[in-house]
Design an enzyme around this catalytic site. Structure first.
Site, PDB file in Angstrom:
ATOM      1  N   GLU A 165       8.038  16.254  15.866  1.00  0.00           N
ATOM      2  CA  GLU A 165       8.573  16.019  14.525  1.00  0.00           C
ATOM      3  C   GLU A 165       7.989  16.953  13.652  1.00  0.00           C
ATOM      4  OE1 GLU A 165       7.526  12.622  12.142  1.00  0.00           O
ATOM      5  OE2 GLU A 165       9.652  12.531  11.638  1.00  0.00           O
ATOM      6  N   CYS A 214      13.194  11.020   7.634  1.00  0.00           N
ATOM      7  CA  CYS A 214      13.221  10.496   9.005  1.00  0.00           C
ATOM      8  C   CYS A 214      14.358  10.728   9.731  1.00  0.00           C
ATOM      9  CB  CYS A 214      12.628   9.293   9.138  1.00  0.00           C
ATOM     10  SG  CYS A 214      13.570   7.883   8.476  1.00  0.00           S
ATOM     11  N   GLU A 264       8.965   1.612  11.466  1.00  0.00           N
ATOM     12  CA  GLU A 264      10.039   2.818  11.228  1.00  0.00           C
ATOM     13  C   GLU A 264       9.285   3.967  11.064  1.00  0.00           C
ATOM     14  OE1 GLU A 264      12.435   1.718   7.815  1.00  0.00           O
ATOM     15  OE2 GLU A 264      13.463  -0.005   8.813  1.00  0.00           O
ATOM     16  N   LYS A 296       0.855  -1.177  -0.146  1.00  0.00           N
ATOM     17  CA  LYS A 296       0.106  -0.104   0.109  1.00  0.00           C
ATOM     18  C   LYS A 296       0.992   1.245   0.033  1.00  0.00           C
ATOM     19  CE  LYS A 296      -2.266   3.103   1.791  1.00  0.00           C
ATOM     20  NZ  LYS A 296      -1.679   4.296   1.395  1.00  0.00           N
TER      21      LYS A 296
HETATM   22  N1  LIG Z   1      11.689   5.453  10.604  1.00  0.00           N
HETATM   23  C1  LIG Z   1      11.907   5.600   9.317  1.00  0.00           C
HETATM   24  O1  LIG Z   1      12.582   4.832   8.583  1.00  0.00           O
HETATM   25  C2  LIG Z   1      11.191   6.437   8.781  1.00  0.00           C
HETATM   26  C3  LIG Z   1       9.985   7.253   9.124  1.00  0.00           C
HETATM   27  N2  LIG Z   1       9.230   8.198   8.390  1.00  0.00           N
HETATM   28  C4  LIG Z   1       7.982   8.666   8.854  1.00  0.00           C
HETATM   29  O2  LIG Z   1       7.027   8.922   7.958  1.00  0.00           O
HETATM   30  C5  LIG Z   1       6.304  10.011   8.199  1.00  0.00           C
HETATM   31  C6  LIG Z   1       5.795  10.668   6.899  1.00  0.00           C
HETATM   32  O3  LIG Z   1       5.094   9.737   6.228  1.00  0.00           O
HETATM   33  P1  LIG Z   1       3.426   9.741   5.966  1.00  0.00           P
HETATM   34  O4  LIG Z   1       3.288   9.151   4.635  1.00  0.00           O
HETATM   35  O5  LIG Z   1       2.875  11.207   6.222  1.00  0.00           O
HETATM   36  O6  LIG Z   1       3.243   8.697   7.156  1.00  0.00           O
HETATM   37  P2  LIG Z   1       1.686   8.377   7.562  1.00  0.00           P
HETATM   38  O7  LIG Z   1       1.912   7.544   8.704  1.00  0.00           O
HETATM   39  O8  LIG Z   1       0.515   9.432   7.332  1.00  0.00           O
HETATM   40  O9  LIG Z   1       1.345   7.411   6.258  1.00  0.00           O
HETATM   41  C7  LIG Z   1       2.242   6.222   5.737  1.00  0.00           C
HETATM   42  C8  LIG Z   1       1.488   5.001   5.172  1.00  0.00           C
HETATM   43  O10 LIG Z   1       0.511   4.698   6.029  1.00  0.00           O
HETATM   44  C9  LIG Z   1      -0.865   4.787   5.554  1.00  0.00           C
HETATM   45  N3  LIG Z   1      -1.838   4.817   6.615  1.00  0.00           N
HETATM   46  C10 LIG Z   1      -2.491   6.050   7.214  1.00  0.00           C
HETATM   47  N4  LIG Z   1      -3.213   5.825   8.218  1.00  0.00           N
HETATM   48  C11 LIG Z   1      -3.540   4.381   8.222  1.00  0.00           C
HETATM   49  C12 LIG Z   1      -4.165   3.479   8.905  1.00  0.00           C
HETATM   50  N5  LIG Z   1      -5.019   3.972   9.829  1.00  0.00           N
HETATM   51  N6  LIG Z   1      -3.988   1.973   8.667  1.00  0.00           N
HETATM   52  C13 LIG Z   1      -3.198   1.721   7.721  1.00  0.00           C
HETATM   53  N7  LIG Z   1      -2.522   2.672   7.223  1.00  0.00           N
HETATM   54  C14 LIG Z   1      -2.546   3.747   7.099  1.00  0.00           C
HETATM   55  C15 LIG Z   1      -0.795   6.033   4.413  1.00  0.00           C
HETATM   56  O11 LIG Z   1      -1.865   5.818   3.712  1.00  0.00           O
HETATM   57  C16 LIG Z   1       0.630   5.664   4.141  1.00  0.00           C
HETATM   58  O12 LIG Z   1       0.709   4.820   3.119  1.00  0.00           O
HETATM   59  C17 LIG Z   1       7.203  10.859   8.957  1.00  0.00           C
HETATM   60  O13 LIG Z   1       6.507  10.785  10.470  1.00  0.00           O
HETATM   61  C18 LIG Z   1       8.412  10.080   9.159  1.00  0.00           C
HETATM   62  O14 LIG Z   1       9.239  10.485  10.198  1.00  0.00           O
HETATM   63  C19 LIG Z   1       9.772   8.326   6.844  1.00  0.00           C
HETATM   64  C20 LIG Z   1      10.739   7.649   6.384  1.00  0.00           C
HETATM   65  C21 LIG Z   1      11.489   6.817   7.102  1.00  0.00           C
HETATM   66  O1  LIG Z   2      18.174   4.006   4.112  1.00  0.00           O
HETATM   67  C1  LIG Z   2      17.086   3.819   4.546  1.00  0.00           C
HETATM   68  O2  LIG Z   2      16.966   2.388   4.644  1.00  0.00           O
HETATM   69  C2  LIG Z   2      16.171   4.567   4.970  1.00  0.00           C
HETATM   70  C3  LIG Z   2      16.042   5.720   4.400  1.00  0.00           C
HETATM   71  C4  LIG Z   2      15.308   6.910   5.064  1.00  0.00           C
HETATM   72  C5  LIG Z   2      14.843   7.861   4.391  1.00  0.00           C
HETATM   73  O3  LIG Z   2      15.334   7.869   3.035  1.00  0.00           O
HETATM   74  C6  LIG Z   2      14.010   8.812   4.566  1.00  0.00           C
HETATM   75  O4  LIG Z   2      13.381   8.709   5.705  1.00  0.00           O
HETATM   76  O5  LIG Z   2      13.851   9.776   3.731  1.00  0.00           O
END
Ligand SMILES: NC(=O)C1=CN([C@@H]2O[C@H](COP(=O)(O)OP(=O)(O)OC[C@H]3O[C@@H](n4cnc5c(N)ncnc54)[C@H](O)[C@@H]3O)[C@@H](O)[C@H]2O)C=CC1
Ligand SMILES: O=C(O)/C=C/C=C(\O)C(=O)O
Length: 486
Positions: free
Chosen positions: A390, A288, A254, A178
């Site tokens: 964040e 992130c 993550e 998804k």
């Molecule tokens: N720790 C890590 O490796 C990373 C973390 N992030 C985090 O991701 C966030 C940004 O991404 P967003 O797309 O805004 O996150 P989001 O949590 O809003 O959405 C992520 C995914 O979850 C889906 N989703 C949303 N609500 C849901 C539910 N109730 N049930 C099932 N699926 C659902 C969305 O449609 C999307 O596909 C930031 O907080 C960022 O820090 C982003 C990249 C890497």
């Molecule tokens: O290198 C990874 O596996 C994860 C990277 C995370 C990002 O690129 C991001 O959060 O934008």
């Protein structure tokens, strides 16, 4: 305009409920694609296709044959590199060089590296004594977990989605992906790649839609999904964890970060300024692992702030394909509202605005894009929401510190624990500080240097579990033990 459909059992299919939604360009807010939203029926079909594929040809393949197919996928991604770059640029609006140097090459690498790992990593074996003196041999056998639900975010869509799909398939699972509603294009292109290479139908499926009451919720609640891997916001992770508890399904998460950069006075200043600049502003701060809290040792504080300001003011805004552009928009108008609300909070909390703090003047054809200025603040109290939450935008707060103990305490005063960078020429100190910061990933004198064999994930509210190298195998397989009496 592009028509994007779901990819189920090797076919591109529209929505049975007839629902579609628009994808808008972050650059100018024009509609660039119409996306078929998967309803419960499409999610059921995708999960069923994935389940059947496990029992079919895919499930019968030898590890070597599976590895060959995954190498084929990586090669086809490389052959269609320009298509992936174009699709991801259209979805995210981020500059061409960010795609070609950072995000798209990782797609192919995510398949190759895990194909190599599954071929080369041994399982465990233990010889044990028995009362009759003949002994027994235990050995572990890895088996796929089954159907993996992959829920992906929008900020580095192809990298982060394949970071899960690569190891999941290497381990012999099937997947239902998804993608974020904001970035469906590269997951869709990957469907074409799977068909071209001959990956059996049903192994890789894509369902488009939103979270609650849409494809995301239908997938994560589905009883035939055996495990869920998710990257996204911490709040969403909490909802998915509740869904996964029905049926006791495993999760790997993550999530968010509020990462600290720690700059000691004995650092190589140019290197530290470059590193913090990249970590705060790459991808318009939507990383992130990025740095939103910077702590600089007092003797170099003023010089550091001046140098970072100069770099932040030197970015070139524009369309991703225009020459010289190195800075893109935020993903959407909605996300821009969120980031600008923190810019307003910073003002209200008494920040000194070193640079930015608003929206840049853009030419008429880009005026409707989700642009914001790279922003640097000083003088905020640590209790401000701007320091605690964040933001996921191109901004950082810089604060001076006077001792190692003080900066460790400041860095750890966060609900998140994803990543830290430490900038110093004193490696003894680097080891000592790295041992005390409460995060999953620490970089010393660098940022985002990724060896895919290493453990990746966060502490505290930044995640559960680790992926990368053998840690991905732990999540994407079940280990069975066989005990043979001699
Ligand atoms: N720790 C890590 O490796 C990373 C973390 N992030 C985090 O991701 C966030 C940004 O991404 P967003 O797309 O805004 O996150 P989001 O949590 O809003 O959405 C992520 C995914 O979850 C889906 N989703 C949303 N609500 C849901 C539910 N109730 N049930 C099932 N699926 C659902 C969305 O449609 C999307 O596909 C930031 O907080 C960022 O820090 C982003 C990249 C890497
Ligand atoms: O290198 C990874 O596996 C994860 C990277 C995370 C990002 O690129 C991001 O959060 O934008």
């Amino acid at each position: 305009m592009r028509q994007i459909n779901n990819f189920i059992n090797g076919e591109f299919v529209a929505s049975g409920i007839g629902k579609r939604f628009d994808k808008r360009s972050p650059v100018d807010n024009q509609v660039i694609a119409s996306i078929a939203e998967a309803g419960q029926a499409e999610v059921d079909q995708a999960v069923s296709a994935a389940k059947h594929a496990l029992a079919g040809e895919w499930g019968q393949l030898s590890t070597n044959d599976r590895v060959d197919l995954l190498y084929g996928v990586a090669d086809e991604i490389t052959r269609r590199f320009d298509d992936f770059v174009a699709a991801e640029m259209a979805d995210t609006g981020q500059p061409h060089h960010v795609m070609t140097h950072a995000f798209i090459p990782r797609g192919a690498a995510n398949f190759k590296v895990f194909a190599d790992i599954i071929k080369n990593v041994p399982t465990e074996s233990f010889h044990m004594d028995t009362p009759d003196g003949r002994g027994a041999l235990n050995y572990g056998v890895r088996v796929p977990k089954g159907v993996i639900g992959v829920v992906a975010p929008w900020n580095a869509p192809f990298l982060l989605m394949t970071w899960k799909v690569g190891p999941a398939l290497a381990c012999g699972n099937t997947v239902v992906v998804k993608p974020s509603e904001e970035t469906p294009l590269t997951a869709t292109l990957l469907g074409e790649v799977m068909n071209k290479v001959g990956v059996p139908k049903g192994v890789y499926n894509v369902i488009n839609g939103f979270g609650p009451d849409s494809a995301g919720e239908f997938l994560t609640r589905h009883k035939d999904v055996d495990a869920i891997t998710f990257t996204g916001e911490t709040r969403t992770g909490s909802t998915i964890m509740k869904a996964a508890s029905d049926g006791i399904r495993d999760v790997s998460f993550e999530m968010g970060g509020k990462n600290a950069g720690i700059v000691f006075a004995d650092c190589d200043l140019d290197n530290a300024v470059d590193g913090i600049f990249r970590s705060s502003f790459l991808n318009t701060g939507q990383v992130c692992l990025g740095t939103e809290r910077v702590y600089v040792e007092r003797p170099i504080f003023d010089r550091f702030v001046t140098a970072l300001k100069e770099k932040a003011e030197g970015v070139t805004f524009g369309r991703p394909t225009d020459a010289g552009v190195n800075y893109g928009p935020l993903i959407s108008q909605e996300h821009r509202e969120k980031v600008l609300s923190y810019y307003a909070k910073a003002r209200a909390d008494g920040a000194t605005i070193v640079t930015g703090g608003g929206v840049p003047d853009m030419p008429a054809d880009l005026a409707e894009g989700s642009w914001v200025q790279p922003t640097i603040w000083t003088d905020l109290p640590e209790s401000s929401a701007v320091i605690q939450e964040e933001i996921f935008g191109p901004c950082c707060h810089i604060r001076p510190f006077d001792s190692e103990e003080e900066v460790i305490e400041l860095a750890n005063a966060s609900d998140y624990g994803l990543a830290t960078t430490i900038w110093t020429e004193n490696l003894t100190r680097a080891h000592r500080v790295a041992g005390k910061v409460d995060v999953g990933i620490t970089w010393v004198n660098s940022w985002f240097l990724r060896d895919l064999r290493t453990a990746f994930g966060g502490a505290k509210q930044s995640g559960i579990g680790r992926e990368g190298g053998v840690h991905s195998l732990e999540f994407y397989t079940e280990m069975r033990n066989v005990c043979i009496k001699m």
